[in-house]
Scaffold this active site. Structure first.
Site, short mmCIF file in Angstrom:
data_model
loop_
_atom_site.label_atom_id
_atom_site.label_comp_id
_atom_site.label_asym_id
_atom_site.label_seq_id
_atom_site.Cartn_x
_atom_site.Cartn_y
_atom_site.Cartn_z
N ASP A 75 -12.94 9.08 -6.27
CA ASP A 75 -12.38 8.01 -7.11
C ASP A 75 -12.80 8.32 -8.55
OD1 ASP A 75 -12.38 4.33 -6.91
OD2 ASP A 75 -11.39 5.76 -8.27
N ARG A 97 0.86 -1.21 0.00
CA ARG A 97 0.00 0.00 0.00
C ARG A 97 0.88 1.24 0.00
NH1 ARG A 97 -4.71 0.27 -1.69
NH2 ARG A 97 -5.29 -1.55 -0.46
N GLU A 104 -2.76 9.34 -10.51
CA GLU A 104 -2.26 8.19 -11.25
C GLU A 104 -2.16 8.48 -12.75
OE1 GLU A 104 -5.21 6.07 -8.20
OE2 GLU A 104 -4.89 4.97 -10.05
N HIS A 131 0.38 4.00 -10.48
CA HIS A 131 -0.63 4.33 -9.46
C HIS A 131 0.04 5.06 -8.27
CE1 HIS A 131 -3.72 3.57 -6.41
NE2 HIS A 131 -4.49 2.96 -7.24
O1 TA6 Z 1 -6.96 4.34 -7.60
C1 TA6 Z 1 -8.18 3.96 -8.07
C2 TA6 Z 1 -8.56 2.55 -7.59
O2 TA6 Z 1 -9.00 1.81 -8.67
C3 TA6 Z 1 -9.61 2.66 -6.48
O3 TA6 Z 1 -10.88 2.26 -6.97
C4 TA6 Z 1 -9.09 1.75 -5.37
O4 TA6 Z 1 -9.55 0.43 -5.56
C5 TA6 Z 1 -7.58 1.89 -5.58
O5 TA6 Z 1 -7.43 1.85 -7.00
C6 TA6 Z 1 -6.72 0.90 -4.82
O6 TA6 Z 1 -6.87 -0.38 -5.33
P1 TA6 Z 1 -6.07 -1.58 -4.58
O7 TA6 Z 1 -6.40 -2.81 -5.38
O8 TA6 Z 1 -4.62 -1.24 -4.62
O9 TA6 Z 1 -6.60 -1.58 -3.17
#
Ligand code: TA6
Length: 298
Positions: free
Chosen positions: A210, A71, A270, A166
């Site tokens: 989001d 994370r 992102e 991301h």
């Molecule tokens: O950053 C956009 C996104 O698609 C959110 O919907 C959220 O799910 C995030 O990515 C994090 O995803 P993850 O699978 O890393 O928890």
């Protein structure tokens, strides 16, 4: 056992280490900055220019587990962004971020350090992904941070890829942050059944957000009045920009965000090709997605 990675070590500048949770890392330190990168997912975890606070946010509750993205930092979402378009059982954001990449190059430059990693996706289970591709990530660490994600279609049919670098950015307080560059841009609101809306003015964050902004944004500016910092984000090969903050409730559900208020110290901006902006790469063709960060005092 021969450690093939050592051929890419650079004395006093690039070393291979293992963190207390057993994750294999590349650690870089030069006159301009320090950085850390996990070999699993080729995931940048830290970029801290000399004299500055870390520019990337890394969760205080980060878990280092095989097959799970850490994370924070900059996970590589590839070869699809978000849930798999057909099979919800497939891993969200593709499989690149949870597989081990190979270092294929490193270079000491004048005032930066470059490392290149590769994931061979030519022999993936066809049920998961019936294509053949090679994806490389080149990271250049200096007073600026640059990432180049290159996809080569090694198959004999056209390849459709959605993707994102991301990036989790570290902020002083989410309430004191403004994002410039997306004014007047249409976006898909993932929290309103993918409704399409238009951004009025700069982006400010006061709740869970989001959004997939469409059409491409060559330069974003994150203004952080709490830290007194401006982060400039230059993007190329990207037709979408995703803005995400989980806010309190979703952050608690994620389980690896750390203390309850940690969501206030991060914002995901992102560099992507998502939703309508998936890219099609012809047989033998290639695509490059790039982002460059710089951080200066406000
Ligand atoms: O950053 C956009 C996104 O698609 C959110 O919907 C959220 O799910 C995030 O990515 C994090 O995803 P993850 O699978 O890393 O928890």
């Amino acid at each position: 056992m021969i450690d093939r990675d050592q051929q890419f070590a650079i004395s006093g500048e690039l070393a291979f280490t293992t963190n207390p949770q057993g994750a294999r890392l590349i650690e870089i330190e030069n006159a301009s900055a320090r950085a850390a990168l996990a070999l699993q997912g080729a995931q940048l975890l830290d970029w801290t220019p000399v004299g500055q606070a870390p520019v990337l946010w890394l969760s205080p509750g980060a878990l280092y587990r095989e097959g799970k993205a850490v994370r924070g930092g900059i996970p590589v979402c590839w070869p699809w962004f978000g849930p798999h378009p057909e099979n919800p059982a497939f891993p969200a954001h593709g499989f690149a971020r949870t597989r081990s990449w190979q270092v294929i190059g490193s270079e000491k430059l004048l005032d930066s350090t470059r490392v290149t990693l590769c994931l061979d996706a030519t022999e993936v289970d066809p049920k998961l992904w019936p294509h053949q591709a090679l994806v490389t990530l080149t990271v250049t660490v200096g007073t600026e941070l640059r990432l180049d994600l290159a996809t080569e279609n090694r198959g004999d049919t056209a390849l459709e890829v959605s993707q994102a670098l991301h990036s989790y950015l570290a902020v002083g307080d989410i309430a004191a942050v403004t994002v410039e560059g997306l004014e007047g841009t249409d976006y898909i609101d993932q929290l309103q059944d993918a409704r399409r809306l238009r951004q009025k003015g700069p982006v400010v964050i006061g709740e869970e957000v989001d959004r997939i902004y469409l059409g491409g944004c060559p330069e974003l500016q994150l203004l952080d009045t709490a830290l007194g910092r401006r982060i400039r984000i230059a993007q190329s090969g990207s037709a979408s920009t995703v803005v995400w903050n989980p806010w309190a409730d979703k952050a608690a559900r994620l389980g690896d965000m750390g203390p309850a208020e940690s969501y206030r110290q991060m914002l995901c901006l992102e560099t992507a090709n998502a939703a309508d902006d998936a890219v099609t790469i012809p047989p033998g063709g290639a695509h490059r997605l790039s982002v460059e960060f710089s951080a200066t005092a406000l």
